[in-house]
Write a protein that holds these residues in place. Structure first.
Motif, PDB file in Angstrom:
ATOM      1  N   LEU A 124       0.913  -1.749  -0.492  1.00 50.89           N
ATOM      2  CA  LEU A 124      -0.288   0.066  -0.442  1.00 50.89           C
ATOM      3  C   LEU A 124       0.491   1.422  -0.010  1.00 50.89           C
ATOM      4  O   LEU A 124       0.701   2.240  -0.287  1.00 50.89           O
ATOM      5  CB  LEU A 124      -1.249   0.184   1.242  1.00 50.89           C
ATOM      6  CG  LEU A 124      -1.876  -1.569   1.484  1.00 50.89           C
ATOM      7  CD1 LEU A 124      -2.906  -0.718   2.147  1.00 50.89           C
ATOM      8  CD2 LEU A 124      -2.832  -1.367  -0.218  1.00 50.89           C
ATOM      9  N   THR A 128       0.926   3.918  -3.075  1.00 53.28           N
ATOM     10  CA  THR A 128       0.240   5.005  -2.645  1.00 53.28           C
ATOM     11  C   THR A 128       0.934   5.636  -3.348  1.00 53.28           C
ATOM     12  O   THR A 128       1.038   7.169  -3.850  1.00 53.28           O
ATOM     13  CB  THR A 128      -0.078   4.516  -1.175  1.00 53.28           C
ATOM     14  OG1 THR A 128      -1.338   4.273  -1.089  1.00 53.28           O
ATOM     15  CG2 THR A 128      -0.418   6.536  -1.848  1.00 53.28           C
ATOM     16  N   ARG A 129       2.569   5.872  -3.095  1.00 56.68           N
ATOM     17  CA  ARG A 129       3.607   6.696  -3.269  1.00 56.68           C
ATOM     18  C   ARG A 129       3.352   7.063  -4.943  1.00 56.68           C
ATOM     19  O   ARG A 129       3.569   8.194  -5.470  1.00 56.68           O
ATOM     20  CB  ARG A 129       5.114   6.663  -3.231  1.00 56.68           C
ATOM     21  CG  ARG A 129       5.021   7.079  -1.641  1.00 56.68           C
ATOM     22  CD  ARG A 129       6.617   6.094  -1.294  1.00 56.68           C
ATOM     23  NE  ARG A 129       6.948   4.856  -1.586  1.00 56.68           N
ATOM     24  CZ  ARG A 129       6.802   4.106  -0.298  1.00 56.68           C
ATOM     25  NH1 ARG A 129       6.197   4.948   0.662  1.00 56.68           N
ATOM     26  NH2 ARG A 129       6.952   2.851  -0.351  1.00 56.68           N
ATOM     27  N   PRO A 132      -1.374   8.203  -6.070  1.00 52.37           N
ATOM     28  CA  PRO A 132      -2.053   8.843  -4.783  1.00 52.37           C
ATOM     29  C   PRO A 132      -3.916   9.070  -4.641  1.00 52.37           C
ATOM     30  O   PRO A 132      -4.256   8.744  -4.072  1.00 52.37           O
ATOM     31  CB  PRO A 132      -1.402   9.951  -4.698  1.00 52.37           C
ATOM     32  CG  PRO A 132      -0.484  10.999  -5.307  1.00 52.37           C
ATOM     33  CD  PRO A 132       0.025   9.588  -7.087  1.00 52.37           C
ATOM     34  N   ARG A 135      -7.905   4.401  -4.414  1.00 53.11           N
ATOM     35  CA  ARG A 135      -8.096   4.404  -2.602  1.00 53.11           C
ATOM     36  C   ARG A 135      -7.611   2.972  -2.360  1.00 53.11           C
ATOM     37  O   ARG A 135      -8.359   2.587  -3.482  1.00 53.11           O
ATOM     38  CB  ARG A 135      -8.829   4.922  -2.445  1.00 53.11           C
ATOM     39  CG  ARG A 135      -8.999   6.193  -2.550  1.00 53.11           C
ATOM     40  CD  ARG A 135     -11.134   7.073  -2.305  1.00 53.11           C
ATOM     41  NE  ARG A 135     -11.632   6.617  -3.615  1.00 53.11           N
ATOM     42  CZ  ARG A 135     -12.546   5.746  -3.182  1.00 53.11           C
ATOM     43  NH1 ARG A 135     -13.038   5.316  -1.749  1.00 53.11           N
ATOM     44  NH2 ARG A 135     -13.203   5.857  -4.168  1.00 53.11           N
ATOM     45  N   THR A 304      -2.338  -2.595  -9.393  1.00 53.86           N
ATOM     46  CA  THR A 304      -1.991  -3.062  -7.524  1.00 53.86           C
ATOM     47  C   THR A 304      -1.069  -4.301  -8.110  1.00 53.86           C
ATOM     48  O   THR A 304      -1.102  -4.495  -7.275  1.00 53.86           O
ATOM     49  CB  THR A 304      -2.817  -3.351  -6.592  1.00 53.86           C
ATOM     50  OG1 THR A 304      -3.763  -1.907  -6.716  1.00 53.86           O
ATOM     51  CG2 THR A 304      -3.212  -3.948  -5.773  1.00 53.86           C
TER      52      THR A 304
END
Length: 326
Positions: A124, A128-129, A132, A135, A304
Motif C-alpha cells: 500500500l 500510494t506513492r 495517490p 483508494r 496493484t
C-alpha cells in the motif's frame, strides 16, 4: 398492492445498476436500515426504491422477518446476478479512469494475517506513492474466506496460501472461474527453545515427537499434523493460537514447540531463549494471488497486481515463482 407481472422485454429495461446495488446491499446486510447506511441513503428512500422495483417486477423481492428482511425467490435471483453485473459495471468505470491517469479508483484487498504486517503495508505504501488518487480497503481473512470474498465481489485481490497435499485447498474447486496465480514459495520453520547442544542445522521432526506443540489456524494445524504423522508420530497439540507473539512467548516459556511460516517470523522479533531451525525435510507453503478473470485489465487493479509482483519478496524469506499472470 396488486402486483402485475411484466413482460420479459420490459423486465430487462426496468433493471439498472443502482437497483442491483440496493438488492445486493440488502442481501449482504440483512436489513433495509443497514443497507441504506452502507449506500449512504435514508431508510425511507431505500424502502421507496424497493417498492418501485416490486411494482415494476410484479412480484415482491423482500419479506419482513423478526430481525429484518429476507429475500424472496425473486430477490435471490437479483442478488445472485448482481455480483456479476456490478463487477462488469465497476470494471468499465475503472477502465475509463485510465483516461485520467489513474487519479481515481478503489481496490479492495483481502489477505491472510501474517501478510497484514509484512506484504500489505509495503504494498500500500509503494502504490500510494505512485498513484495517490487510488483508494484501498483491506480485509484480513484466511484463504477460504478471501477466495470467497473475490467470488462475492467483496474483494478485487486476495493474497492466500496453500500447503502441499491440503485436501481443503481453497484454490481448487472453490476457486473455479477465478484467476489464481502462485506468487511465492514460503519456507516453514520450526520454533524451538535455544537449548545448549542444539546446533545450527536442520531438525528431524521425529526428534520432537515427545514435545508439546503449539498450533495455529485450522489449515496450519492440519498441515502440522500431516507432517508429523509422515515422520511417524502424532503431535500433542496442547495450545492453539493464531497470535504469533503468543506462540513465541509460549515456546520461550517452555510450553512447547511450533511450526511457523517465514512471513510470520519476519515481522516478529524472537524473544530471548527462542530460535528457529528448518525441518530436516524442507517444508514450504505457496502464496497465491487470486482475482476475478480479466480484472487485471482494470487499471487500478492491474497497477496493484503489478506492484505486488514487483515487491522484494526475498526480504521476508520468500522465493518468487516464475509464472505469467493470466
Amino acid at each position: 398492492m396488486t402486483l402485475t407481472p411484466p413482460s420479459r422485454s420490459s423486465l430487462a429495461t426496468d433493471l439498472d445498476s443502482q437497483t442491483l446495488r440496493v438488492i445486493r446491499a440488502v442481501a449482504d446486510k440483512g436489513s433495509i436500515t443497514a443497507a441504506a447506511a452502507s449506500l449512504g441513503y435514508s431508510q425511507p428512500a431505500l424502502s421507496q426504491s424497493i417498492r418501485r422495483l416490486e411494482e415494476k417486477l410484479g412480484m415482491p423481492v423482500l419479506t419482513r422477518v423478526a430481525r429484518g428482511v429476507e429475500l424472496t425467490e425473486a430477490g435471490e435471483v437479483l442478488a445472485r446476478h448482481a455480483a456479476t453485473v456490478l463487477r462488469a459495471i465497476d470494471s468499465a468505470a475503472d477502465e475509463l479512469s485510465e483516461l485520467s491517469g489513474l487519479r481515481s479508483g478503489l481496490v479492495r484487498i483481502a489477505a491472510f494475517p501474517s501478510a497484514s504486517s509484512t506484504v500489505v503495508p509495503r504494498l500500500l505504501g509503494d502504490i500510494t506513492r505512485r498513484h495517490p488518487g487510488v483508494r484501498f480497503s483491506y480485509l484480513e481473512a484466511e484463504p477460504p474466506e478471501a477466495v470467497q470474498a473475490v467470488r462475492d465481489h467483496a474483494a478485487d485481490i486476495a493474497l492466500t496460501f496453500s500447503y502441499p497435499r491440503d485436501p481443503d485447498d481453497p484454490h481448487r474447486a472453490s476457486a473455479t472461474g477465478l484467476a489464481t496465480v502462485p506468487l511465492w514459495r514460503e519456507q516453514m520453520l520450526l520454533v524451538v527453545p535455544d537449548a545448549p547442544g542444539l546446533g545450527d542445522g536442520a531438525i528431524e521432526l521425529a526428534g520432537l515427537a515427545d514435545s508439546g506443540w503449539i498450533a495455529g489456524c485450522p489449515r496450519c494445524r492440519g498441515h502440522l499434523v500431516e507432517l508429523c504423522e509422515a515422520s511417524g508420530f502424532t503431535p500433542s497439540l496442547g495450545y492453539e493460537t493464531d497470535n504469533v507473539q503468543a506462540v513465541l512467548a509460549m515456546v520461550g516459556a517452555g510450553l512447547g514447540v511450533a511450526l511457523l511460516p517465514s512471513l510470520a517470523l519476519s515481522a516478529t522479533p524472537l524473544p530471548a531463549g527462542v530460535t528457529t531451525r528448518p525441518p530436516a525435510a524442507a517444508d514450504y507453503r505457496t502464496v497465491h494471488l487470486v482475482t476475478a478473470q480479466g480484472s487485471a485489465g482494470v487499471p487500478a487493479i492491474g497497477a496493484t497486481i503489478a506492484a505486488i509482483r514487483s515487491l522484494d519478496a526475498a526480504a521476508w524469506g520468500l522465493e518468487a515463482l516464475s509464472r505469467p499472470l493470466t
